[in-house]
Design a protein around this motif. Sequence first.
Motif, PDB file in Angstrom:
ATOM      1  N   ILE A 166       0.836  -1.204   0.000  1.00  0.00           N
ATOM      2  CA  ILE A 166       0.000   0.000   0.000  1.00  0.00           C
ATOM      3  C   ILE A 166       0.869   1.251   0.000  1.00  0.00           C
ATOM      4  CG2 ILE A 166      -1.683   1.316   1.340  1.00  0.00           C
ATOM      5  CD1 ILE A 166      -2.800  -1.394   2.296  1.00  0.00           C
ATOM      6  N   GLY A 167       1.914   1.255   0.840  1.00  0.00           N
ATOM      7  CA  GLY A 167       2.829   2.390   0.868  1.00  0.00           C
ATOM      8  C   GLY A 167       3.513   2.603  -0.470  1.00  0.00           C
ATOM      9  N   ASN A 168       3.937   1.506  -1.100  1.00  0.00           N
ATOM     10  CA  ASN A 168       4.595   1.623  -2.405  1.00  0.00           C
ATOM     11  C   ASN A 168       3.636   2.112  -3.481  1.00  0.00           C
ATOM     12  OD1 ASN A 168       7.327   0.961  -1.940  1.00  0.00           O
ATOM     13  ND2 ASN A 168       6.796  -1.195  -1.767  1.00  0.00           N
ATOM     14  N   LEU A 169       2.399   1.661  -3.446  1.00  0.00           N
ATOM     15  CA  LEU A 169       1.426   2.118  -4.445  1.00  0.00           C
ATOM     16  C   LEU A 169       1.112   3.610  -4.273  1.00  0.00           C
ATOM     17  CD1 LEU A 169      -1.017  -0.923  -4.618  1.00  0.00           C
ATOM     18  CD2 LEU A 169       0.570  -0.135  -6.385  1.00  0.00           C
ATOM     19  N   LEU A 170       0.943   4.035  -3.027  1.00  0.00           N
ATOM     20  CA  LEU A 170       0.706   5.463  -2.780  1.00  0.00           C
ATOM     21  C   LEU A 170       1.928   6.287  -3.175  1.00  0.00           C
ATOM     22  CD1 LEU A 170      -1.207   5.381   0.614  1.00  0.00           C
ATOM     23  CD2 LEU A 170      -2.073   6.170  -1.590  1.00  0.00           C
ATOM     24  N   TRP A 171       3.118   5.788  -2.868  1.00  0.00           N
ATOM     25  CA  TRP A 171       4.344   6.480  -3.256  1.00  0.00           C
ATOM     26  C   TRP A 171       4.438   6.593  -4.770  1.00  0.00           C
ATOM     27  CZ3 TRP A 171       8.232   9.420  -1.712  1.00  0.00           C
ATOM     28  CH2 TRP A 171       9.355   9.505  -2.510  1.00  0.00           C
ATOM     29  N   LEU A 172       4.111   5.510  -5.459  1.00  0.00           N
ATOM     30  CA  LEU A 172       4.178   5.489  -6.918  1.00  0.00           C
ATOM     31  C   LEU A 172       3.279   6.563  -7.512  1.00  0.00           C
ATOM     32  CD1 LEU A 172       5.243   3.929  -9.435  1.00  0.00           C
ATOM     33  CD2 LEU A 172       3.163   2.580  -9.301  1.00  0.00           C
ATOM     34  N   VAL A 173       2.083   6.708  -6.977  1.00  0.00           N
ATOM     35  CA  VAL A 173       1.137   7.691  -7.490  1.00  0.00           C
ATOM     36  C   VAL A 173       1.556   9.113  -7.127  1.00  0.00           C
ATOM     37  CG1 VAL A 173      -1.240   8.519  -7.268  1.00  0.00           C
ATOM     38  CG2 VAL A 173      -0.793   6.078  -7.509  1.00  0.00           C
ATOM     39  N   PRO A 187      10.199   2.052  -3.103  1.00  0.00           N
ATOM     40  CA  PRO A 187      11.215   2.095  -2.049  1.00  0.00           C
ATOM     41  C   PRO A 187      10.902   1.335  -0.767  1.00  0.00           C
ATOM     42  CG  PRO A 187       9.956   4.101  -2.017  1.00  0.00           C
ATOM     43  CD  PRO A 187       9.449   3.287  -3.177  1.00  0.00           C
ATOM     44  N   PHE A 188       9.631   1.193  -0.425  1.00  0.00           N
ATOM     45  CA  PHE A 188       9.304   0.620   0.876  1.00  0.00           C
ATOM     46  C   PHE A 188       9.564  -0.876   0.886  1.00  0.00           C
ATOM     47  CE2 PHE A 188       6.788   4.509   0.593  1.00  0.00           C
ATOM     48  CZ  PHE A 188       7.231   5.142   1.729  1.00  0.00           C
ATOM     49  N   GLY A 189      10.224  -1.332   1.940  1.00  0.00           N
ATOM     50  CA  GLY A 189      10.619  -2.730   2.050  1.00  0.00           C
ATOM     51  C   GLY A 189      12.044  -2.962   1.577  1.00  0.00           C
ATOM     52  N   ARG A 190      12.683  -1.914   1.070  1.00  0.00           N
ATOM     53  CA  ARG A 190      14.084  -1.993   0.667  1.00  0.00           C
ATOM     54  C   ARG A 190      14.842  -0.877   1.356  1.00  0.00           C
ATOM     55  NH1 ARG A 190      14.406  -2.447  -5.663  1.00  0.00           N
ATOM     56  NH2 ARG A 190      13.074  -0.613  -5.620  1.00  0.00           N
ATOM     57  N   THR A 191      16.139  -1.023   1.413  1.00  0.00           N
ATOM     58  CA  THR A 191      16.964  -0.013   2.053  1.00  0.00           C
ATOM     59  C   THR A 191      18.293   0.110   1.324  1.00  0.00           C
ATOM     60  OG1 THR A 191      17.809   0.775   4.182  1.00  0.00           O
ATOM     61  CG2 THR A 191      18.016  -1.583   3.743  1.00  0.00           C
ATOM     62  N   ILE A 192      19.030   1.131   1.659  1.00  0.00           N
ATOM     63  CA  ILE A 192      20.336   1.385   1.063  1.00  0.00           C
ATOM     64  C   ILE A 192      21.405   1.055   2.091  1.00  0.00           C
ATOM     65  CG2 ILE A 192      21.852   3.187   0.151  1.00  0.00           C
ATOM     66  CD1 ILE A 192      19.591   2.568  -1.702  1.00  0.00           C
ATOM     67  N   PRO A 229       4.670  10.722   5.823  1.00  0.00           N
ATOM     68  CA  PRO A 229       5.675   9.651   5.758  1.00  0.00           C
ATOM     69  C   PRO A 229       6.384   9.587   4.405  1.00  0.00           C
ATOM     70  CG  PRO A 229       3.470   8.730   6.100  1.00  0.00           C
ATOM     71  CD  PRO A 229       3.343  10.206   6.104  1.00  0.00           C
ATOM     72  N   PHE A 230       5.673   9.949   3.344  1.00  0.00           N
ATOM     73  CA  PHE A 230       6.275   9.936   2.015  1.00  0.00           C
ATOM     74  C   PHE A 230       7.237  11.112   1.845  1.00  0.00           C
ATOM     75  CE2 PHE A 230       2.014   8.037   1.582  1.00  0.00           C
ATOM     76  CZ  PHE A 230       2.428   6.731   1.365  1.00  0.00           C
ATOM     77  N   GLY A 231       6.916  12.242   2.451  1.00  0.00           N
ATOM     78  CA  GLY A 231       7.823  13.379   2.425  1.00  0.00           C
ATOM     79  C   GLY A 231       9.119  13.079   3.168  1.00  0.00           C
ATOM     80  N   ILE A 232       8.995  12.405   4.300  1.00  0.00           N
ATOM     81  CA  ILE A 232      10.186  12.003   5.055  1.00  0.00           C
ATOM     82  C   ILE A 232      11.022  11.033   4.231  1.00  0.00           C
ATOM     83  CG2 ILE A 232      10.967  10.756   7.111  1.00  0.00           C
ATOM     84  CD1 ILE A 232       8.517  11.993   8.555  1.00  0.00           C
ATOM     85  N   ALA A 233      10.363  10.091   3.552  1.00  0.00           N
ATOM     86  CA  ALA A 233      11.088   9.133   2.702  1.00  0.00           C
ATOM     87  C   ALA A 233      11.800   9.855   1.560  1.00  0.00           C
ATOM     88  CB  ALA A 233      10.124   8.084   2.148  1.00  0.00           C
ATOM     89  N   SER A 234      11.152  10.841   0.986  1.00  0.00           N
ATOM     90  CA  SER A 234      11.773  11.590  -0.101  1.00  0.00           C
ATOM     91  C   SER A 234      12.985  12.381   0.389  1.00  0.00           C
ATOM     92  CB  SER A 234      10.763  12.538  -0.748  1.00  0.00           C
ATOM     93  OG  SER A 234      11.357  13.235  -1.806  1.00  0.00           O
ATOM     94  N   LEU A 235      12.879  12.942   1.570  1.00  0.00           N
ATOM     95  CA  LEU A 235      14.010  13.676   2.123  1.00  0.00           C
ATOM     96  C   LEU A 235      15.168  12.742   2.458  1.00  0.00           C
ATOM     97  CD1 LEU A 235      12.188  16.295   4.375  1.00  0.00           C
ATOM     98  CD2 LEU A 235      13.169  16.616   2.105  1.00  0.00           C
TER      99      LEU A 235
END
Length: 139
Positions: A4-11, A51-56, A100-106
């Motif tokens: 769900i997080g990835n789909l919302l992020w994608l959109v 991005p969600f479920g993966r990390t760097i 949460p998506f803004g934090i992920a983008s930052l």
Amino acid sequence: MRTIGNLLWLVLAGWWLALLYALAGLIACVLIITIPFGIAAFRIAGYALWPFGRTIVVAPGAGLLSIIGNIIWVLLFGWELFLAHLAAGVLLLITIIGIPFGIASLKMSVLALVPLGTRVVDAHDARVPSYSRQPTPVR
């Protein structure tokens, strides 16, 4: 929940950030000497898309060449991608759902500046220091 997080992020931001990375990768692959930048851009485009479920993680053995490459990357492509992540992060932070998506983008904006010497891995495969590992429960 990750899906769900990835789909919302994608959109909301993922498709156009991934498109920017893919465009940077195509431009970098024009010259033979900048192909490593193109490969890094394509790798991060996949991460920016889902991005969600993966990390760097920092790749072991990344040395002086990755530092020099990151400096060249910042001058050629990194600052534009950094500003794109910054703009997406600020716009997403305006809404309650987008926080949460803004934090992920930052968080991803730092990766836009230094992509060489890193790897995208599954969140479960990320190395955790041995002193912070929890014992596995017995079933």
